[in-house]
Design a protein around this motif. Structure first.
Motif, short mmCIF file in Angstrom:
data_model
loop_
_atom_site.label_atom_id
_atom_site.label_comp_id
_atom_site.label_asym_id
_atom_site.label_seq_id
_atom_site.Cartn_x
_atom_site.Cartn_y
_atom_site.Cartn_z
N UNK A 113 -39.69 0.37 35.25
CA UNK A 113 -39.91 1.29 36.37
C UNK A 113 -38.60 1.89 36.86
N UNK A 114 -37.58 1.05 37.03
CA UNK A 114 -36.28 1.55 37.48
C UNK A 114 -35.68 2.48 36.44
N UNK A 115 -35.80 2.11 35.16
CA UNK A 115 -35.27 2.96 34.08
C UNK A 115 -35.95 4.32 34.07
N UNK A 116 -37.29 4.32 34.23
CA UNK A 116 -38.00 5.59 34.26
C UNK A 116 -37.59 6.45 35.44
N UNK A 117 -37.46 5.84 36.61
CA UNK A 117 -37.03 6.60 37.80
C UNK A 117 -35.61 7.14 37.64
N UNK A 142 -45.97 11.02 34.25
CA UNK A 142 -45.97 9.64 33.75
C UNK A 142 -46.47 8.66 34.80
N UNK A 143 -46.14 8.90 36.07
CA UNK A 143 -46.61 8.01 37.13
C UNK A 143 -48.13 8.06 37.28
N UNK A 196 -37.83 12.03 27.70
CA UNK A 196 -38.54 11.01 26.90
C UNK A 196 -38.41 9.63 27.56
N UNK A 197 -37.22 9.32 28.07
CA UNK A 197 -37.00 8.02 28.72
C UNK A 197 -37.80 7.84 29.98
N UNK A 198 -38.16 8.95 30.65
CA UNK A 198 -38.97 8.85 31.87
C UNK A 198 -40.35 8.29 31.59
N UNK A 199 -40.74 8.25 30.30
CA UNK A 199 -42.05 7.67 29.95
C UNK A 199 -42.13 6.20 30.32
#
Length: 598
Positions: free
Chosen positions: A150-154, A175-176, A293-296
């Motif tokens: 979650x932190x990585x996506x944010x 994504x959320x 892509x990382x926001x996934x």
């Protein structure tokens, strides 16, 4: 608003972690934030490197940054796993301590024999045993993984803000939105009676397979395959109940796919257009594309299923604490203040006592009247279910009567100091405990001199057991197991040791059921001699022992129907005489058969 947040089980779970070990909890959260931010830093560093290569600029700084971030990412993962495991063990230990205190706090046993309370105890006890989910020390890693995602996506969605203000809202929001599906598809109610029954059956099947007391019958009757199939079936039922609860909450995925395709398509169309016009360079294109892509990670991060199960386990422990202090208190055994030293000096009297077990409609004792003179012996007989053992539970104040009173020298038993009264009682129950402890601790758990322990063993007919440090379990080094008869003698020795330490009331509930008739008679004669001056109450189905008591009480349908000495009751030719003659005739037949065989 704040109260609704703090009452959520997830909030309670994290608060429990903090109270169990603040330093480890702070470290665990710090590592979550650091691990979550590092992928975003890595994406930015790669973009800088690509830009430097495209422009022919020096690449040492971005390479060093990439290397440092990469090393940190590799090191922090096992470190975080270890911290989480330690934190889970600390929290689990603390919760089990609280559960032990909560379950042992009420002075009675009603809370341990109530179905609803047992369901709560099952859920609270088993949450860390792998019965309904991973143990807490393993769950912490799964929970941390979801939070790191979650932190990585944010963090990577935040990088997109450098491209356009709407980009993190478009990509991150898409994504959320998938959490609607994921949340609904992974929730299930683990506290329904059906689920807890399945969990209890699975645990019971497992214990039959691994515990030694059942091993003989399982092997003798060839039940190994039957037991394996039963355990597999019980576990399958538990898994299917969980799966059904999950499957029934699934929603169509086509709308989620459409949202992701549209949002991703719009973003990359805009990114490609700006790259083609030269509005952004190659390094920026690389950074924003990887960040999108990382926001996934937002779709897979957050408060996952492991947190739900672990939090529910914590809530179960807290509910048990509340149950023990509130619901069970409605029928709690409350201590009085009158000291019980020297009691009974005259008599114990059951005066119009009625008792109904919780959840049952018909009374076990129904207006029972009985006077037990102090210093003598009384035997209580009757058919199964007549209320004999219930009488003993009331005398020990494991329960209180629904109506009527039990008086000791004219004082209501409820007015006596409970701890003081129980020091006056020594008892052996039908289901006495076999402690996997040294022999000395089995006879005198609260301590006694070796001489007192050996004397108690001798009185109970177990003089051959003299090594007081031998652990009575074959599972320990130099440990040993005993026969059923030897265990029963040790339980009797426990009673005798308590008498030597001041107990004045001796309760023997089927004390020698695993001894032969002659062994029982021998032991009971010794017990009567050793407890001379005490008030002794014996419950037994063997009339050869019962007849040795000063008085005999026949209980039927919760009332005393006959009372007197053996000779008096035999002359009465009532229930006692009929039962005695029936048992004597059977014993004579067995003896004749043995003589003929000889």
């Amino acid at each position: 608003m704040l109260s609704s947040i703090t009452s959520r089980k997830e909030w309670v779970f994290f608060a429990t972690l903090w109270r169990s070990h603040p330093w480890l909890t702070a470290t665990w959260w710090a590592l979550i934030l650091l691990q979550g931010v590092l992928p975003a830093v890595f994406v930015v560093a790669v973009g800088v490197l690509v830009g430097a290569l495209a422009d022919g600029a020096p690449i040492r700084t971005p390479l060093i940054l990439i290397g440092a971030v990469f090393v940190l990412m590799q090191l922090l993962t096992p470190l975080h796993s270890q911290v989480g495991s330690l934190l889970g063990e600390h929290a689990s230990d603390r919760l089990h301590d609280r559960l032990l205190v909560a379950a042992g706090a009420p002075e009675g046993v009603a809370h341990l024999e109530n179905r609803e309370h047992m369901d709560e105890l099952t859920a609270a006890r088993d949450f860390d045993l792998g019965m309904s989910g991973p143990p807490l020390h393993l769950s912490m890693g799964i929970i941390a993984g979801g939070l790191v995602e979650a932190v990585a996506g944010l963090a990577q969605a935040a990088v997109l803000a450098a491209y356009a203000w709407w980009a993190p809202l478009l990509v991150g929001g898409a994504w959320l939105s998938t959490h609607w599906l994921l949340r609904e598809s992974t929730q299930w109610d683990r506290n329904t009676g059906e689920v807890l029954d399945a969990q209890r059956r699975a645990e019971y099947s497992y214990r039959l397979a691994v515990d030694s007391p059942a091993a003989k019958e399982i092997r003798l009757f060839g039940l190994a395959n039957w037991l394996t199939d039963r355990f597999a079936s019980d576990r399958r039922t538990l898994v299917e109940l969980r799966w059904q609860a999950t499957r029934l909450r699934q929603k169509p995925m086509r709308w989620m796919v459409l949202v992701l395709v549209v949002s991703g398509g719009l973003f990359f169309w805009s990114l490609g257009r700006d790259a083609a016009t030269g509005a952004i360079d190659l390094g920026q294109v690389s950074t924003f594309a990887y960040a999108a892509v990382g926001a996934s990670a937002l779709a897979f991060g957050g408060l996952n299923w492991a947190l739900s199960l672990a939090a529910e386990g914590v809530m179960s422990v807290l509910r048990v604490e509340r149950t023990m202090s509130s619901t069970a208190a409605a029928r709690a055994v409350v201590s009085g203040r009158t000291p019980a030293e020297g009691m009974p000096a005259a008599e114990i009297r059951f005066r119009d006592v009625t008792f109904v077990y919780p959840g049952m409609s018909s009374p076990v004792l129904d207006g029972l009247d009985l006077t037990i003179p102090a210093g003598g012996s009384l035997a209580v007989v009757g058919v199964n279910g007549a209320g004999k053992s219930t009488l003993v539970k009331l005398l020990c104040r494991l329960y209180d009567p629904v109506s009527g009173t039990i008086e000791v020298d004219g004082t209501d038993l409820r007015d006596l100091d409970l701890e003081s009264w129980r020091r006056r009682i020594s008892a052996i129950f039908q289901d006495f405990i076999r402690y996997e402890l040294p022999l000395k601790d089995n006879v005198a758990p609260l301590g006694a001199t070796p001489e007192e322990v050996l004397e108690a063993l001798a009185t109970a007919g177990a003089a051959g057991l003299r090594d007081l440090q031998t652990v009575l379990s074959p599972g320990y080094e130099n440990g040993t197991d005993l026969s059923g008869g030897q265990w029963q003698r040790i339980a009797l020795a426990r009673v005798m040791c308590a008498v030597r330490q001041g107990a004045g009331v001796v309760v023997l509930d089927e004390p020698t059921a695993q001894l032969d008739v002659r062994g029982e008679a021998e032991v009971f004669d010794r017990v009567l001699e050793a407890t001379e001056g005490c008030t002794t109450i014996l419950i037994s189905h063997r009339f050869s022992t019962v007849r040795r008591a000063d008085r005999i009480c026949v209980v039927d349908q919760g009332r005393v129907v006959e009372l007197g000495s053996h000779d008096e009751l035999m002359a009465l030719k009532g229930t006692y005489a009929r039962l005695f003659e029936l048992q004597a005739a059977r014993f004579n037949e067995e003896q004749d058969g043995s003589d003929d065989a000889a």
